[in-house]
Design an enzyme around this catalytic site. Structure first.
Site, mmCIF file in Angstrom:
data_model
loop_
_atom_site.group_PDB
_atom_site.id
_atom_site.type_symbol
_atom_site.label_atom_id
_atom_site.label_comp_id
_atom_site.label_asym_id
_atom_site.label_seq_id
_atom_site.Cartn_x
_atom_site.Cartn_y
_atom_site.Cartn_z
ATOM 1 N N ASP A 67 -39.111 -24.419 24.119
ATOM 2 C CA ASP A 67 -39.939 -25.030 23.052
ATOM 3 C C ASP A 67 -39.865 -26.824 22.914
ATOM 4 O OD1 ASP A 67 -37.494 -24.572 21.990
ATOM 5 O OD2 ASP A 67 -38.205 -23.392 20.398
ATOM 6 N N ASP A 136 -34.592 -17.549 9.491
ATOM 7 C CA ASP A 136 -35.601 -16.707 8.847
ATOM 8 C C ASP A 136 -36.175 -15.514 9.902
ATOM 9 O OD1 ASP A 136 -36.570 -18.253 10.908
ATOM 10 O OD2 ASP A 136 -38.179 -19.223 9.398
ATOM 11 N N HIS A 138 -37.077 -16.200 13.167
ATOM 12 C CA HIS A 138 -37.721 -17.019 14.082
ATOM 13 C C HIS A 138 -37.104 -16.901 15.691
ATOM 14 C CE1 HIS A 138 -36.068 -21.285 13.217
ATOM 15 N NE2 HIS A 138 -35.817 -21.230 14.274
ATOM 16 N N GLU A 143 -42.474 -18.808 14.103
ATOM 17 C CA GLU A 143 -42.135 -18.559 12.726
ATOM 18 C C GLU A 143 -42.692 -17.178 12.099
ATOM 19 O OE1 GLU A 143 -39.894 -20.582 11.373
ATOM 20 O OE2 GLU A 143 -40.653 -22.893 11.520
HETATM 21 C C1 F6R Z 1 -34.457 -23.452 20.298
HETATM 22 C C2 F6R Z 1 -35.096 -22.356 19.504
HETATM 23 C C3 F6R Z 1 -34.808 -21.939 18.108
HETATM 24 C C4 F6R Z 1 -33.320 -21.900 17.865
HETATM 25 C C5 F6R Z 1 -33.283 -21.354 16.335
HETATM 26 C C6 F6R Z 1 -31.513 -21.392 15.850
HETATM 27 O O1 F6R Z 1 -34.916 -23.880 21.364
HETATM 28 O O2 F6R Z 1 -35.807 -22.015 20.087
HETATM 29 O O3 F6R Z 1 -35.360 -20.684 17.965
HETATM 30 O O4 F6R Z 1 -32.671 -21.031 18.699
HETATM 31 O O5 F6R Z 1 -34.049 -22.342 15.381
HETATM 32 O O6 F6R Z 1 -31.215 -22.784 15.962
HETATM 33 P P1 F6R Z 1 -29.552 -23.174 15.748
HETATM 34 O O7 F6R Z 1 -29.170 -22.504 17.308
HETATM 35 O O8 F6R Z 1 -29.528 -24.586 15.813
HETATM 36 O O9 F6R Z 1 -29.219 -22.452 14.468
#
Ligand code: F6R
Length: 264
Positions: A67, A136, A138, A143
């Protein structure tokens, strides 16, 4: 899903790095799907060490990131282009032309998303996808309520995710509203998934994803339908799993040939 519970993020990350290193050695032109955020950082540090000290060769590897924020140029310090350069790419020998991250500055976002999907197909598909998980549930920036069949597209971040990511931007209001993310369906097409989750704040999302019903209200729960998915957890992230003792028992009794950290 295979659940591996380790005492610390570092121990779980070491296993993840060895799985990737073994793939890169067995298939030097493999295609890796990569994630950003705090979670993969110890794993990237170990991969950089393996390159530096053990000569792990990434020169033929192709990468696709999950992303990118819409509206952030690659040189913006909080862009995922900058993140990946800082934490992985500048430490290894990946060829710039084989590194792929969605272009958050694209004038035509749907065309950029279609181009990204086509590039993944042209590379032969993703051999191994690294994932973190949001509080959550994702994965990527899919989301809650995302289509479980979705492809790369634009998404609007929830207030929760913007609050979670505010630590990188100073204030939640500074976190971009929109992102381009690989879809849940794009992730499900990958040949192998490594989901990493560390910390107590991930425990509920992990328990729902692994042991709850498959639901778009926890997009990671679709990984129950992936043929080769491993969740690598630290103890706090595993603390709400009903079958935690069973997963520890399975790991402790793995046959030698099935162990992940094989020396080479
Ligand atoms: C990042 C991504 C997100 C993160 C998720 C957890 O490329 O796709 O899904 O993996 O938001 O973020 P952290 O690791 O910062 O807790």
């Amino acid at each position: 899903m295979e659940i591996v519970i380790q005492p610390t993020p570092e121990a779980a990350s070491l296993i993840a790095a060895h799985i990737i290193a073994n793939l890169v050695r067995d298939k030097p032109d493999c295609v890796l799907g990569l994630a950003t955020g705090s979670t993969p950082l110890p794993m990237y540090r170990e991969l950089a060490r393996m390159h530096r000290e053990d000569g792990l060769d990434f020169s033929r590897v192709t990468t696709f990131n999950l992303d990118e924020y819409v509206g952030l140029p690659p040189e913006h310090p909080q862009s995922y282009h900058a993140f990946m350069h800082e934490h992985l790419f500048r430490h290894i020998d990946a060829a710039p032309e084989r590194i792929h991250i969605p272009n958050g500055m694209a004038a035509d976002v749907p065309a950029e998303c279609a181009r990204y999907e086509a590039a993944i197909r042209a590379a032969g598909g993703i051999d191994l996808q690294v994932l973190g998980i949001g509080t959550d549930g994702h994965i990527g920036f899919n989301e809650r309520s995302s289509s479980l069949a979705s492809r790369t597209r634009i998404k609007t971040l929830t207030e929760q995710t913007r609050r979670d990511n505010a630590r990188f931007f100073g204030r939640p209001e500074n976190v971009p509203l929109h992102v381009i993310t690989m879809g849940v369906g794009s992730i499900m097409d990958t040949r192998q998934v490594l989901l990493l989750a560390f910390g107590e704040n991930k425990a509920r999302a992990v328990a729902e994803a692994v042991e709850g019903p498959i639901t778009a209200m926890n997009p990671a729960s679709i990984l129950q339908m992936h043929a080769v998915a491993k969740a690598l957890l630290d103890e706090p992230a595993a603390s709400k799993l009903a079958l935690g003792d069973y997963y520890r028992w399975v790991f402790a009794n793995k046959p030698q040939w099935q162990r992940f950290v094989r020396g080479r």
